[in-house]
Design a protein around this motif. Structure first.
Motif, PDB file in Angstrom:
ATOM      1  N   LEU A 142       1.120  -1.190   0.040  1.00 24.81           N
ATOM      2  CA  LEU A 142      -0.098  -0.126  -0.014  1.00 24.81           C
ATOM      3  C   LEU A 142       0.809   1.187  -0.087  1.00 24.81           C
ATOM      4  CD1 LEU A 142      -2.684  -1.169   2.480  1.00 24.81           C
ATOM      5  CD2 LEU A 142      -2.747  -1.086   0.095  1.00 24.81           C
ATOM      6  N   ASN A 143       2.038   1.128   0.666  1.00 21.46           N
ATOM      7  CA  ASN A 143       2.799   2.436   0.627  1.00 21.46           C
ATOM      8  C   ASN A 143       3.606   2.663  -0.626  1.00 21.46           C
ATOM      9  OD1 ASN A 143       2.697   3.665   3.416  1.00 21.46           O
ATOM     10  ND2 ASN A 143       3.668   1.752   4.022  1.00 21.46           N
ATOM     11  N   GLY A 168       0.211 -13.250  -5.335  1.00 23.12           N
ATOM     12  CA  GLY A 168      -1.412 -12.911  -5.442  1.00 23.12           C
ATOM     13  C   GLY A 168      -2.244 -13.017  -4.273  1.00 23.12           C
ATOM     14  N   MET A 169      -1.791 -13.617  -3.200  1.00 20.95           N
ATOM     15  CA  MET A 169      -2.471 -13.290  -1.985  1.00 20.95           C
ATOM     16  C   MET A 169      -2.334 -12.137  -1.667  1.00 20.95           C
ATOM     17  SD  MET A 169      -1.251 -15.346   1.579  1.00 20.95           S
ATOM     18  CE  MET A 169       0.292 -13.851   1.834  1.00 20.95           C
ATOM     19  N   MET A 170      -1.144 -11.529  -1.828  1.00 18.29           N
ATOM     20  CA  MET A 170      -0.903 -10.072  -1.142  1.00 18.29           C
ATOM     21  C   MET A 170      -1.664  -8.916  -1.987  1.00 18.29           C
ATOM     22  SD  MET A 170       1.330 -10.426   1.261  1.00 18.29           S
ATOM     23  CE  MET A 170       2.582  -8.983   1.580  1.00 18.29           C
ATOM     24  N   THR A 171      -1.848  -9.182  -3.198  1.00 21.77           N
ATOM     25  CA  THR A 171      -2.776  -8.388  -3.895  1.00 21.77           C
ATOM     26  C   THR A 171      -4.161  -8.481  -3.473  1.00 21.77           C
ATOM     27  OG1 THR A 171      -1.222  -9.053  -5.930  1.00 21.77           O
ATOM     28  CG2 THR A 171      -3.818  -8.321  -6.179  1.00 21.77           C
ATOM     29  N   TYR A 172      -4.621  -9.716  -3.443  1.00 16.35           N
ATOM     30  CA  TYR A 172      -6.018  -9.857  -2.893  1.00 16.35           C
ATOM     31  C   TYR A 172      -6.315  -9.255  -1.341  1.00 16.35           C
ATOM     32  CZ  TYR A 172      -6.962 -13.547  -6.178  1.00 16.35           C
ATOM     33  OH  TYR A 172      -7.070 -14.385  -7.310  1.00 16.35           O
ATOM     34  N   LEU A 173      -5.361  -9.398  -0.659  1.00 15.78           N
ATOM     35  CA  LEU A 173      -5.441  -8.613   0.773  1.00 15.78           C
ATOM     36  C   LEU A 173      -5.271  -7.123   0.504  1.00 15.78           C
ATOM     37  CD1 LEU A 173      -3.168 -10.856   2.891  1.00 15.78           C
ATOM     38  CD2 LEU A 173      -5.566 -11.033   2.765  1.00 15.78           C
ATOM     39  N   THR A 176      -8.243  -5.568  -0.486  1.00 10.56           N
ATOM     40  CA  THR A 176      -9.575  -5.199   0.756  1.00 10.56           C
ATOM     41  C   THR A 176      -9.214  -4.071   1.318  1.00 10.56           C
ATOM     42  OG1 THR A 176      -8.260  -6.346   2.489  1.00 10.56           O
ATOM     43  CG2 THR A 176      -9.462  -7.945   1.077  1.00 10.56           C
ATOM     44  N   ARG A 177      -8.277  -3.124   1.070  1.00 11.16           N
ATOM     45  CA  ARG A 177      -7.801  -2.050   1.967  1.00 11.16           C
ATOM     46  C   ARG A 177      -7.795  -0.797   1.198  1.00 11.16           C
ATOM     47  NH1 ARG A 177      -2.964  -3.994   5.696  1.00 11.16           N
ATOM     48  NH2 ARG A 177      -3.128  -1.702   6.034  1.00 11.16           N
ATOM     49  N   THR A 178      -7.961  -0.898  -0.237  1.00  8.48           N
ATOM     50  CA  THR A 178      -7.956   0.226  -1.184  1.00  8.48           C
ATOM     51  C   THR A 178      -8.766   0.028  -2.347  1.00  8.48           C
ATOM     52  OG1 THR A 178      -6.368   1.795  -2.441  1.00  8.48           O
ATOM     53  CG2 THR A 178      -5.834  -0.521  -2.470  1.00  8.48           C
ATOM     54  N   SER A 179      -9.361   1.015  -2.938  1.00  7.75           N
ATOM     55  CA  SER A 179     -10.113   1.268  -4.132  1.00  7.75           C
ATOM     56  C   SER A 179      -9.266   1.746  -5.216  1.00  7.75           C
ATOM     57  CB  SER A 179     -11.555   1.535  -3.926  1.00  7.75           C
ATOM     58  OG  SER A 179     -11.533   2.739  -3.322  1.00  7.75           O
ATOM     59  N   LYS A 180      -8.068   2.414  -5.081  1.00  9.44           N
ATOM     60  CA  LYS A 180      -7.330   3.017  -6.049  1.00  9.44           C
ATOM     61  C   LYS A 180      -6.806   2.238  -7.037  1.00  9.44           C
ATOM     62  CE  LYS A 180      -5.834   6.637  -2.675  1.00  9.44           C
ATOM     63  NZ  LYS A 180      -5.007   7.117  -1.764  1.00  9.44           N
ATOM     64  N   ILE A 181      -6.928   1.071  -6.884  1.00 13.05           N
ATOM     65  CA  ILE A 181      -6.329   0.116  -8.176  1.00 13.05           C
ATOM     66  C   ILE A 181      -7.290  -0.264  -9.131  1.00 13.05           C
ATOM     67  CG2 ILE A 181      -5.247  -2.069  -8.557  1.00 13.05           C
ATOM     68  CD1 ILE A 181      -3.601  -0.225  -6.637  1.00 13.05           C
ATOM     69  N   LYS A 182      -7.084   0.123 -10.268  1.00 10.92           N
ATOM     70  CA  LYS A 182      -8.043   0.409 -11.343  1.00 10.92           C
ATOM     71  C   LYS A 182      -8.264  -1.059 -12.135  1.00 10.92           C
ATOM     72  CE  LYS A 182      -8.672   4.792 -10.917  1.00 10.92           C
ATOM     73  NZ  LYS A 182      -9.964   5.109 -10.454  1.00 10.92           N
ATOM     74  N   ILE A 234     -13.055  -7.306  -0.823  1.00 11.03           N
ATOM     75  CA  ILE A 234     -12.255  -7.057  -1.847  1.00 11.03           C
ATOM     76  C   ILE A 234     -13.089  -5.665  -2.766  1.00 11.03           C
ATOM     77  CG2 ILE A 234     -11.274  -7.894  -4.107  1.00 11.03           C
ATOM     78  CD1 ILE A 234     -10.618 -10.369  -2.752  1.00 11.03           C
ATOM     79  N   SER A 235     -12.216  -4.619  -3.265  1.00 10.87           N
ATOM     80  CA  SER A 235     -12.897  -3.775  -3.796  1.00 10.87           C
ATOM     81  C   SER A 235     -13.611  -4.146  -5.083  1.00 10.87           C
ATOM     82  CB  SER A 235     -11.861  -2.727  -4.316  1.00 10.87           C
ATOM     83  OG  SER A 235     -12.419  -1.577  -5.026  1.00 10.87           O
ATOM     84  N   LYS A 236     -14.835  -3.603  -5.253  1.00 12.49           N
ATOM     85  CA  LYS A 236     -15.641  -4.026  -6.523  1.00 12.49           C
ATOM     86  C   LYS A 236     -15.329  -2.964  -7.673  1.00 12.49           C
ATOM     87  CE  LYS A 236     -18.684  -7.253  -5.207  1.00 12.49           C
ATOM     88  NZ  LYS A 236     -18.131  -7.459  -3.697  1.00 12.49           N
ATOM     89  N   ALA A 237     -14.364  -2.053  -7.304  1.00 10.65           N
ATOM     90  CA  ALA A 237     -13.951  -1.226  -8.416  1.00 10.65           C
ATOM     91  C   ALA A 237     -12.930  -1.736  -9.252  1.00 10.65           C
ATOM     92  CB  ALA A 237     -13.540   0.200  -7.848  1.00 10.65           C
ATOM     93  N   THR A 238     -12.403  -2.675  -8.546  1.00 13.45           N
ATOM     94  CA  THR A 238     -11.210  -3.645  -9.337  1.00 13.45           C
ATOM     95  C   THR A 238     -11.107  -4.792  -9.921  1.00 13.45           C
ATOM     96  OG1 THR A 238      -9.858  -2.631  -7.609  1.00 13.45           O
ATOM     97  CG2 THR A 238      -8.895  -4.128  -8.966  1.00 13.45           C
ATOM     98  N   PRO A 239     -11.528  -4.723 -11.494  1.00 19.95           N
ATOM     99  CA  PRO A 239     -11.528  -5.857 -12.340  1.00 19.95           C
ATOM    100  C   PRO A 239     -10.181  -6.766 -11.984  1.00 19.95           C
ATOM    101  CG  PRO A 239     -11.368  -4.110 -13.601  1.00 19.95           C
ATOM    102  CD  PRO A 239     -11.438  -3.713 -12.190  1.00 19.95           C
ATOM    103  N   ILE A 240     -10.632  -8.272 -11.799  1.00 24.12           N
ATOM    104  CA  ILE A 240      -9.277  -8.928 -11.570  1.00 24.12           C
ATOM    105  C   ILE A 240      -9.176  -9.950 -12.736  1.00 24.12           C
ATOM    106  CG2 ILE A 240      -8.270 -10.479  -9.918  1.00 24.12           C
ATOM    107  CD1 ILE A 240      -9.880  -9.277  -7.804  1.00 24.12           C
TER     108      ILE A 240
END
Length: 315
Positions: A142-143, A168-173, A176-182, A234-240
């Motif tokens: 996140l930083n 991938g685990m780290m990505t999912y986690l 859950t804490r940011t919606s800034k990832i497009k 997990i942010s719904k704003a982020t397609p995976i």
């Protein structure tokens, strides 16, 4: 006297700004001619990549710790979407090397017009602290978002994330804490730490060493780190985009399919590609998964009207 006060005020402001900066060291990566010749036998495009992209070692601040990482920046003038890359493995196993950072698809991706930044996670490669396998070390990811803001060519309104295996685990986690990832891409990603240890009992030692509060397979800290149990956050704003091989013994396909089913239930935007006979690295399908990854990020991050065309530059 007013001049002195003004000067002191300026110095204090500059000092405060320097203390809030995330990237505190950035050193260019230089490969010897011998190394380049050797790498060219594996990846013929290496010379073209090295002529269009600059690669760096970085040290950045995460929770006050000096953490080691990598940075790739296209040489051509312009601003580019940023991608945060999350490595796999733990401790020194699976850490990023100069060669792997350039060759693991990241060089290709950056040469297409992306600024890529990556963490070794705290405590690794000479960094401070100790990783927690999905605990406080998620902050190291996140930083990287504010760290990207310090890269002049990075457009922080368009950030993607790319993780492989433990990454991938780290990505999912992180999602859950940011919606800034497009947009995000996960390859062979760990989704269930409980199931993982059922198929790979050797992970008991990894959990004991790295996860605070872990006692056994029933420890709640395992579910807290497992996307299949925290999928609703997990942010719904982020397609995976999820990539997986049927012959992956490191992260068995059944646990990934559990998350696919969960995503379908909760209407998480995603696409799943299952590669027949694909191993954990998907090396057998490298050309296809790399193109799928580029297409995914191009779809969600690329501004086709203003984006520079790098294809006509470099060797």
């Amino acid at each position: 006297m007013k001049y002195v006060y003004s000067l002191l005020l300026i110095l204090l402001c500059l000092s405060a700004r320097s203390q809030t900066k995330k990237i505190i060291e950035q050193v260019p990566i230089t490969l010897s001619t011998k190394s380049i010749d050797s790498l060219a036998k594996i990846a013929p495009r290496i010379r073209s990549i090295l002529s269009t992209v600059d690669f760096y070692h970085i040290t950045y601040l995460s929770d006050g710790l000096k953490v080691k990482g990598y940075l790739a920046v296209p040489r051509q003038a312009g601003t580019y979407p940023g991608i945060i890359y999350n490595r796999g493995g733990n401790k020194e196993f699976g850490k990023i090397t100069d060669e792997s950072f350039i060759l693991r698809g990241l060089g290709d991706l950056s040469s297409k017009g992306y600024v890529i930044i990556a963490s070794q996670y705290r405590g690794n490669d000479g960094g401070e602290g100790k990783e927690e396998f999905g605990g406080k070390d998620v902050n190291d990811i996140l930083n990287l978002i504010p760290a990207l803001a310090e890269v002049p060519k990075a457009d922080t309104s368009r950030i993607g994330m790319f993780g492989w295996s433990r990454g991938g685990m780290m990505t999912y986690l992180a999602l859950t804490r940011t919606s800034k990832i497009k947009a995000a891409v996960v390859g062979s990603g760990i989704t269930d730490l409980v199931k993982l240890m059922e198929s790979r009992p050797d992970f008991d030692e990894v959990y004991k060493d790295l996860i605070p509060g872990y006692t056994d397979i029933h420890s709640p800290v395992l579910k807290e780190r497992s996307a299949v149990y925290v999928a609703e956050k997990i942010s719904k704003a982020t397609p995976i985009l999820m990539l997986q091989g049927t012959a992956d013994w490191r992260v068995p396909t059944d646990q990934v399919l559990d998350l696919v089913h969960k995503f379908h239930q909760i209407k998480q935007p995603f696409r799943f590609i299952l590669y027949e006979g694909g191993q954990h690295s998907l090396i057998e399908h490298r050309a296809d998964y790399l193109q799928q990854t580029i297409n995914w990020f191009d779809t969600y991050l690329r501004d086709r009207k203003t984006w520079p065309n790098l294809e006509n530059h470099g060797g």
